[in-house]
Scaffold this motif. Structure first.
Motif, PDB file in Angstrom:
ATOM      1  N   GLN A  52       6.173  -4.026  -6.511  1.00 46.66           N
ATOM      2  CA  GLN A  52       5.948  -4.664  -7.822  1.00 46.66           C
ATOM      3  C   GLN A  52       7.278  -4.919  -8.542  1.00 46.66           C
ATOM      4  OE1 GLN A  52       3.206  -2.639 -10.446  1.00 46.66           O
ATOM      5  NE2 GLN A  52       4.091  -3.607 -12.256  1.00 46.66           N
ATOM      6  N   LYS A  53       8.167  -3.915  -8.498  1.00 49.66           N
ATOM      7  CA  LYS A  53       9.480  -4.035  -9.172  1.00 49.66           C
ATOM      8  C   LYS A  53      10.267  -5.202  -8.552  1.00 49.66           C
ATOM      9  CE  LYS A  53      13.285  -0.913 -10.556  1.00 49.66           C
ATOM     10  NZ  LYS A  53      14.433  -1.707 -10.299  1.00 49.66           N
ATOM     11  N   HIS A  93       0.811  -1.221   0.000  1.00 48.29           N
ATOM     12  CA  HIS A  93       0.000   0.000   0.000  1.00 48.29           C
ATOM     13  C   HIS A  93       0.843   1.270   0.000  1.00 48.29           C
ATOM     14  CE1 HIS A  93      -2.542  -3.071   2.244  1.00 48.29           C
ATOM     15  NE2 HIS A  93      -3.109  -2.934   1.057  1.00 48.29           N
ATOM     16  N   HIS A 121       2.677 -10.576  -9.476  1.00 47.79           N
ATOM     17  CA  HIS A 121       3.734 -10.086 -10.367  1.00 47.79           C
ATOM     18  C   HIS A 121       4.891 -11.055 -10.550  1.00 47.79           C
ATOM     19  CE1 HIS A 121       1.964  -6.180 -10.937  1.00 47.79           C
ATOM     20  NE2 HIS A 121       1.699  -6.137  -9.642  1.00 47.79           N
ATOM     21  N   SER A 127       8.675  -8.491  -9.702  1.00 45.52           N
ATOM     22  CA  SER A 127       8.807  -8.858 -11.117  1.00 45.52           C
ATOM     23  C   SER A 127      10.261  -9.100 -11.522  1.00 45.52           C
ATOM     24  CB  SER A 127       8.120  -7.835 -12.024  1.00 45.52           C
ATOM     25  OG  SER A 127       8.575  -6.564 -11.718  1.00 45.52           O
ATOM     26  N   GLU A 128      11.225  -8.565 -10.746  1.00 48.62           N
ATOM     27  CA  GLU A 128      12.641  -8.773 -11.082  1.00 48.62           C
ATOM     28  C   GLU A 128      13.256  -9.962 -10.335  1.00 48.62           C
ATOM     29  OE1 GLU A 128      14.549  -5.028 -10.307  1.00 48.62           O
ATOM     30  OE2 GLU A 128      13.693  -4.091 -12.097  1.00 48.62           O
ATOM     31  N   THR A 179       4.294   1.505  -0.704  1.00 49.76           N
ATOM     32  CA  THR A 179       5.296   1.579  -1.792  1.00 49.76           C
ATOM     33  C   THR A 179       4.919   0.558  -2.870  1.00 49.76           C
ATOM     34  OG1 THR A 179       6.755  -0.076  -0.780  1.00 49.76           O
ATOM     35  CG2 THR A 179       7.161   2.227  -0.168  1.00 49.76           C
ATOM     36  N   PRO A 180       3.750   0.699  -3.490  1.00 51.19           N
ATOM     37  CA  PRO A 180       3.281  -0.352  -4.409  1.00 51.19           C
ATOM     38  C   PRO A 180       4.192  -0.564  -5.619  1.00 51.19           C
ATOM     39  CG  PRO A 180       1.842   1.593  -4.494  1.00 51.19           C
ATOM     40  CD  PRO A 180       2.791   1.786  -3.344  1.00 51.19           C
ATOM     41  N   GLU A 181       4.745   0.522  -6.180  1.00 48.38           N
ATOM     42  CA  GLU A 181       5.590   0.361  -7.382  1.00 48.38           C
ATOM     43  C   GLU A 181       6.880  -0.390  -7.038  1.00 48.38           C
ATOM     44  OE1 GLU A 181       4.447   3.418  -6.485  1.00 48.38           O
ATOM     45  OE2 GLU A 181       3.032   3.961  -8.075  1.00 48.38           O
ATOM     46  N   ALA A 182       7.481  -0.028  -5.902  1.00 49.62           N
ATOM     47  CA  ALA A 182       8.743  -0.682  -5.509  1.00 49.62           C
ATOM     48  C   ALA A 182       8.503  -2.162  -5.197  1.00 49.62           C
ATOM     49  CB  ALA A 182       9.350   0.028  -4.302  1.00 49.62           C
TER      50      ALA A 182
END
Ligand code: RP5
Length: 171
Positions: A56-57, A49, A87, A60-61, A51-54
Motif C-alpha cells: 500500500q505504501k 497478502h 491506492h 500510494s507514494e 506484506t499488505p502495508e508495504a
C-alpha cells in the motif's frame, strides 16, 4: 535464481511482484524490455497478502516519486495489481504469473476488477510481461517523442525479423 535488478532512484515505472519466484521466468522480462528502451524503473517484491502495508505504501507514494505507470505481477490468488490500483490513480498494468493452475487463476484474479478501479491486464507469463513493458512505454511515449521513435524502430526491426524468416521460401 537470478538477482532482481532495476532499482533506479528516479523511476518512471514502478514494478511489483508478489514473490521472488515471479522474477526468473516472468517479471525479469518486464525489466529487460524497459532496459532495452532506456526507461528507468524500480522493481520490488511486495505482496498484497504477505506484506499488505508495504504494498500500500509503495502504491500510494509512487506518483510522488515521479512514477507514471505501475506494473504488478502475481500468481494464484493474484490480488496485487488490484490492491495497488486501489491506492493510486496511476495506470496499473497486471501480469498474471503462470501458476499451479497454468495461470488461469492468476488471470481471472487480476482481470476481474469491479467497475471503478481499472487494471489493464495482459497475457499470462512472458508475453504479458513483455507487453506490459511495451504498453507502459507507449503510455510514457505520449509525452516523449524519443520513446515513440524507439517504439517505431522496435516494430520495424520486429517485422523485418519475421519477413527474414520467410525469405528462403520467397526466392
Ligand atoms: C503469489 O503467490 C506470488 O505472486 C507467486 O506467484 C505465488 C507463489 O509465491 P511463492 O510461494 O513462490 O512465494 O503471491
Amino acid at each position: 535464481m537470478s538477482e532482481i535488478t532495476g532499482q533506479d532512484p528516479n523511476p518512471l515505472v514502478g514494478i511489483l511482484m508478489g514473490s521472488k519466484s515471479d522474477w526468473p521466468d516472468t517479471m525479469r522480462h518486464v525489466s529487460d524490455t524497459l532496459k532495452d528502451f532506456g526507461v528507468p524503473h524500480d522493481c520490488r517484491v511486495l505482496s498484497a497478502h504477505r506484506t499488505p502495508e508495504a504494498a500500500q505504501k509503495f502504491a500510494s507514494e509512487a506518483a510522488g516519486r515521479g512514477v507514471e505507470v505501475m506494473i504488478c505481477g502475481a500468481g494464484g490468488a493474484a490480488h496485487l495489481a488490484g490492491a495497488v490500483a486501489a491506492h493510486t490513480a496511476l495506470p496499473v498494468l497486471g501480469v498474471p504469473i503462470t501458476s499451479k493452475l497454468n495461470g488461469l487463476d492468476s488471470l481471472l484474479s487480476t482481470v476481474q476488477m469491479p467497475a471503478g478501479i481499472p487494471v489493464g491486464t495482459l497475457a499470462i507469463g512472458r508475453a504479458g510481461a513483455v507487453n506490459a513493458a511495451l504498453l507502459a512505454i507507449q503510455i510514457l511515449g505520449l509525452s516523449r517523442p524519443e520513446l515513440r521513435k524507439k517504439m517505431q524502430q522496435f516494430r520495424e526491426a520486429q517485422s523485418e525479423k519475421i519477413l527474414e524468416a520467410s525469405r528462403p521460401w520467397d526466392e
